[in-house]
Design a protein around this motif. Structure first.
Motif, PDB file in Angstrom:
ATOM      1  N   GLU A   1     -14.478  35.368  -8.333  1.00  0.00           N
ATOM      2  CA  GLU A   1     -14.138  36.428  -9.269  1.00  0.00           C
ATOM      3  C   GLU A   1     -13.854  35.863 -10.656  1.00  0.00           C
ATOM      4  OE1 GLU A   1     -12.991  36.154  -6.226  1.00  0.00           O
ATOM      5  OE2 GLU A   1     -14.171  37.835  -5.433  1.00  0.00           O
ATOM      6  N   ALA A   2     -13.151  34.730 -10.719  1.00  0.00           N
ATOM      7  CA  ALA A   2     -12.868  34.103 -12.008  1.00  0.00           C
ATOM      8  C   ALA A   2     -14.151  33.641 -12.679  1.00  0.00           C
ATOM      9  CB  ALA A   2     -11.905  32.937 -11.825  1.00  0.00           C
ATOM     10  N   ALA A   3     -15.089  33.113 -11.878  1.00  0.00           N
ATOM     11  CA  ALA A   3     -16.377  32.682 -12.438  1.00  0.00           C
ATOM     12  C   ALA A   3     -17.158  33.879 -12.986  1.00  0.00           C
ATOM     13  CB  ALA A   3     -17.186  31.948 -11.370  1.00  0.00           C
ATOM     14  N   LYS A   4     -17.155  34.993 -12.254  1.00  0.00           N
ATOM     15  CA  LYS A   4     -17.852  36.193 -12.725  1.00  0.00           C
ATOM     16  C   LYS A   4     -17.218  36.726 -14.009  1.00  0.00           C
ATOM     17  CE  LYS A   4     -19.515  37.775  -8.221  1.00  0.00           C
ATOM     18  NZ  LYS A   4     -19.430  38.844  -7.188  1.00  0.00           N
ATOM     19  N   ALA A   5     -15.896  36.647 -14.083  1.00  0.00           N
ATOM     20  CA  ALA A   5     -15.222  37.123 -15.274  1.00  0.00           C
ATOM     21  C   ALA A   5     -15.599  36.283 -16.493  1.00  0.00           C
ATOM     22  CB  ALA A   5     -13.700  37.096 -15.068  1.00  0.00           C
ATOM     23  N   TYR A   6     -15.775  34.985 -16.296  1.00  0.00           N
ATOM     24  CA  TYR A   6     -16.149  34.124 -17.424  1.00  0.00           C
ATOM     25  C   TYR A   6     -17.581  34.424 -17.885  1.00  0.00           C
ATOM     26  CZ  TYR A   6     -16.789  29.946 -20.276  1.00  0.00           C
ATOM     27  OH  TYR A   6     -17.030  29.094 -21.318  1.00  0.00           O
ATOM     28  N   ILE A   7     -18.469  34.688 -16.939  1.00  0.00           N
ATOM     29  CA  ILE A   7     -19.834  35.068 -17.323  1.00  0.00           C
ATOM     30  C   ILE A   7     -19.817  36.361 -18.126  1.00  0.00           C
ATOM     31  CG2 ILE A   7     -22.036  35.894 -16.387  1.00  0.00           C
ATOM     32  CD1 ILE A   7     -21.857  33.827 -14.237  1.00  0.00           C
ATOM     33  N   GLY A   8     -18.912  37.284 -17.740  1.00  0.00           N
ATOM     34  CA  GLY A   8     -18.781  38.521 -18.509  1.00  0.00           C
ATOM     35  C   GLY A   8     -18.352  38.286 -19.935  1.00  0.00           C
ATOM     36  N   GLN A   9     -17.628  37.196 -20.186  1.00  0.00           N
ATOM     37  CA  GLN A   9     -17.242  36.848 -21.555  1.00  0.00           C
ATOM     38  C   GLN A   9     -18.379  36.173 -22.312  1.00  0.00           C
ATOM     39  OE1 GLN A   9     -13.694  34.444 -21.371  1.00  0.00           O
ATOM     40  NE2 GLN A   9     -12.596  35.902 -20.072  1.00  0.00           N
ATOM     41  N   LEU A  10     -19.270  35.466 -21.588  1.00  0.00           N
ATOM     42  CA  LEU A  10     -20.363  34.737 -22.241  1.00  0.00           C
ATOM     43  C   LEU A  10     -21.499  35.663 -22.666  1.00  0.00           C
ATOM     44  CD1 LEU A  10     -20.603  31.586 -19.931  1.00  0.00           C
ATOM     45  CD2 LEU A  10     -19.624  31.709 -22.237  1.00  0.00           C
ATOM     46  N   ILE A  11     -21.725  36.714 -21.908  1.00  0.00           N
ATOM     47  CA  ILE A  11     -22.869  37.593 -22.196  1.00  0.00           C
ATOM     48  C   ILE A  11     -22.772  38.206 -23.588  1.00  0.00           C
ATOM     49  CG2 ILE A  11     -23.988  39.746 -21.512  1.00  0.00           C
ATOM     50  CD1 ILE A  11     -23.502  38.982 -18.617  1.00  0.00           C
ATOM     51  N   PRO A  12     -21.628  38.749 -24.028  1.00  0.00           N
ATOM     52  CA  PRO A  12     -21.577  39.283 -25.392  1.00  0.00           C
ATOM     53  C   PRO A  12     -21.812  38.233 -26.471  1.00  0.00           C
ATOM     54  CG  PRO A  12     -19.742  40.124 -24.071  1.00  0.00           C
ATOM     55  CD  PRO A  12     -20.385  39.024 -23.287  1.00  0.00           C
ATOM     56  N   GLN A  13     -21.607  36.949 -26.150  1.00  0.00           N
ATOM     57  CA  GLN A  13     -21.820  35.881 -27.135  1.00  0.00           C
ATOM     58  C   GLN A  13     -23.279  35.456 -27.189  1.00  0.00           C
ATOM     59  OE1 GLN A  13     -18.773  32.732 -27.142  1.00  0.00           O
ATOM     60  NE2 GLN A  13     -17.618  33.944 -25.639  1.00  0.00           N
ATOM     61  N   GLY A  14     -24.108  35.991 -26.288  1.00  0.00           N
ATOM     62  CA  GLY A  14     -25.542  35.672 -26.326  1.00  0.00           C
ATOM     63  C   GLY A  14     -26.014  34.765 -25.207  1.00  0.00           C
ATOM     64  N   VAL A  15     -25.135  34.357 -24.289  1.00  0.00           N
ATOM     65  CA  VAL A  15     -25.524  33.494 -23.168  1.00  0.00           C
ATOM     66  C   VAL A  15     -25.859  34.389 -21.985  1.00  0.00           C
ATOM     67  CG1 VAL A  15     -24.821  31.616 -21.652  1.00  0.00           C
ATOM     68  CG2 VAL A  15     -24.000  31.677 -24.028  1.00  0.00           C
ATOM     69  N   ARG A  16     -27.151  34.450 -21.626  1.00  0.00           N
ATOM     70  CA  ARG A  16     -27.579  35.354 -20.558  1.00  0.00           C
ATOM     71  C   ARG A  16     -28.239  34.628 -19.377  1.00  0.00           C
ATOM     72  NH1 ARG A  16     -27.133  40.373 -22.645  1.00  0.00           N
ATOM     73  NH2 ARG A  16     -27.075  40.555 -24.923  1.00  0.00           N
ATOM     74  N   SER A  17     -28.331  33.322 -19.446  1.00  0.00           N
ATOM     75  CA  SER A  17     -28.986  32.575 -18.368  1.00  0.00           C
ATOM     76  C   SER A  17     -27.997  31.835 -17.470  1.00  0.00           C
ATOM     77  CB  SER A  17     -29.988  31.571 -18.962  1.00  0.00           C
ATOM     78  OG  SER A  17     -29.326  30.676 -19.855  1.00  0.00           O
ATOM     79  N   ALA A  18     -26.696  32.108 -17.615  1.00  0.00           N
ATOM     80  CA  ALA A  18     -25.684  31.404 -16.810  1.00  0.00           C
ATOM     81  C   ALA A  18     -25.719  31.906 -15.372  1.00  0.00           C
ATOM     82  CB  ALA A  18     -24.300  31.592 -17.410  1.00  0.00           C
ATOM     83  N   ARG A  19     -25.427  31.011 -14.440  1.00  0.00           N
ATOM     84  CA  ARG A  19     -25.420  31.308 -13.012  1.00  0.00           C
ATOM     85  C   ARG A  19     -24.127  30.770 -12.397  1.00  0.00           C
ATOM     86  NH1 ARG A  19     -28.879  33.721 -14.948  1.00  0.00           N
ATOM     87  NH2 ARG A  19     -31.101  33.852 -14.395  1.00  0.00           N
ATOM     88  N   ILE A  20     -23.886  31.153 -11.119  1.00  0.00           N
ATOM     89  CA  ILE A  20     -22.705  30.689 -10.379  1.00  0.00           C
ATOM     90  C   ILE A  20     -23.187  29.936  -9.149  1.00  0.00           C
ATOM     91  CG2 ILE A  20     -20.634  31.364  -9.112  1.00  0.00           C
ATOM     92  CD1 ILE A  20     -20.449  33.823 -10.862  1.00  0.00           C
ATOM     93  N   MET A  21     -22.565  28.767  -8.916  1.00  0.00           N
ATOM     94  CA  MET A  21     -22.895  27.971  -7.734  1.00  0.00           C
ATOM     95  C   MET A  21     -21.606  27.598  -7.007  1.00  0.00           C
ATOM     96  SD  MET A  21     -24.699  24.191  -7.447  1.00  0.00           S
ATOM     97  CE  MET A  21     -26.363  24.795  -7.766  1.00  0.00           C
ATOM     98  N   ALA A  22     -21.584  27.835  -5.679  1.00  0.00           N
ATOM     99  CA  ALA A  22     -20.429  27.446  -4.875  1.00  0.00           C
ATOM    100  C   ALA A  22     -20.482  25.948  -4.613  1.00  0.00           C
ATOM    101  CB  ALA A  22     -20.424  28.217  -3.571  1.00  0.00           C
ATOM    102  N   ARG A  23     -19.324  25.315  -4.718  1.00  0.00           N
ATOM    103  CA  ARG A  23     -19.238  23.868  -4.503  1.00  0.00           C
ATOM    104  C   ARG A  23     -18.194  23.575  -3.431  1.00  0.00           C
ATOM    105  NH1 ARG A  23     -17.747  21.037  -9.885  1.00  0.00           N
ATOM    106  NH2 ARG A  23     -18.346  19.215  -8.638  1.00  0.00           N
ATOM    107  N   ASN A  24     -18.377  22.451  -2.761  1.00  0.00           N
ATOM    108  CA  ASN A  24     -17.420  21.960  -1.773  1.00  0.00           C
ATOM    109  C   ASN A  24     -17.116  23.012  -0.697  1.00  0.00           C
ATOM    110  OD1 ASN A  24     -17.225  19.635  -3.409  1.00  0.00           O
ATOM    111  ND2 ASN A  24     -15.521  20.550  -4.574  1.00  0.00           N
ATOM    112  N   VAL A  25     -18.164  23.419   0.025  1.00  0.00           N
ATOM    113  CA  VAL A  25     -17.982  24.377   1.110  1.00  0.00           C
ATOM    114  C   VAL A  25     -17.117  23.739   2.181  1.00  0.00           C
ATOM    115  CG1 VAL A  25     -19.135  25.746   2.863  1.00  0.00           C
ATOM    116  CG2 VAL A  25     -20.175  25.487   0.611  1.00  0.00           C
TER     117      VAL A  25
END
Length: 272
Positions: A211-235
């Protein structure tokens, strides 16, 4: 002259003497109150009453009530006159168009709208012990919708990144673009990365929850960053989640109450 005055005075004294003696009728004293009291008829029937006597108040009240009743009788014809004209609006009501009545009947005959249906709701992620407790309480609710369990891979962290593009040159171009957009907090993953899918990718941040990662992407999109993705680490482990599809508002309310008993768990929407 003196002789005349003498004889007049003598005559006046004689008349006065005759009156006092009663030679000319009843004396003045006999006509006073004691004589009149002796001549009364049945004086024992007379009673002297005090000013506040009930015998004096009662007739006064009776007279007042009689006057009030008379006033009410005189006012009654005036109040009957409007009542006689009251039925007139009823005649006007009968002249209303029948079309309006039919429209009201149609409006009443319309069925009530169905409650909103929720496509998909999910609660999780439970470990083995918590899943057993949750299932026991879920069974006691006797919900009309059946829960569908599914396994969830719980990640230790989530990384927001931009996938690699044309090797090192593509990473340099993307880094320059981020600086122009005012984003300075990023890291270019070098070619020495053990995961080939991340070589020359750009990391924008690592977050503990998705959820925190999704929230940060929501902040990047208005700044013009639209290619960001989320990857889970250390399963680290596999967790249990439960899904319900096509539930009504009453079922959703029951699930909300049940979820409140497990504050460490998350309720989220899912794809139907």
């Amino acid at each position: 002259m003196l002789k005349l005055f003498f004889w007049l005075l003598l005559i006046a004294n004689g008349v006065l003497f005759a009156v006092n003696r009663g030679y000319l009728g009843a004396t003045a004293s006999e006509r006073h109150e004691p004589k009149r009291m002796a001549q009364q008829l049945q004086p024992e029937t007379l009673t002297i009453l005090p000013p506040n006597s009930e015998k004096l108040v009662t007739p006064a009240r009776a007279a007042e009530q009689a006057a009030t009743a008379e006033a009410d009788k005189s006012a009654k014809p005036a109040s009957d006159a409007p009542a006689a004209s009251a039925p007139a609006p009823q005649a006007d009501a009968k002249t209303e168009p029948k079309a309006e009545v039919k429209a009201d009947l149609k409006a009443e005959a319309k069925p009530a709208p169905k409650g909103e249906t929720i496509a998909c709701t999910e609660i999780g992620n439970f470990n083995t012990v918590e899943a057993r407790k949750f299932e026991a309480q879920l069974t006691s609710l006797h919900l009309p919708a059946k829960a569908v369990p599914r396994s969830v891979q719980e990640a230790g962290s989530h990384m927001v990144y931009i996938p690699p593009q044309d090797g090192k040159d593509g990473a340099d171009r993307k880094a320059a673009e981020l600086r122009r957009l005012g984003i300075q907090d990023f890291y270019v993953i070098p070619e020495s990365q053990t995961n080939p899918a991340l070589r020359w990718a750009i990391s924008l941040g690592v977050f503990k929850t998705e959820e925190a990662a999704k929230a940060y992407i929501g902040q990047l999109i208005p700044q013009g960053v639209r290619s960001a993705r989320i990857m889970a680490r250390n399963v680290t482990s596999t967790r249990q989640a439960y899904q319900w599809r096509g539930i009504d508002a009453a079922t959703k309310a029951s699930l909300d109450s049940l979820k409140a008993k497990f504050p460490n768990q998350e309720m989220r929407s899912c794809t139907g």
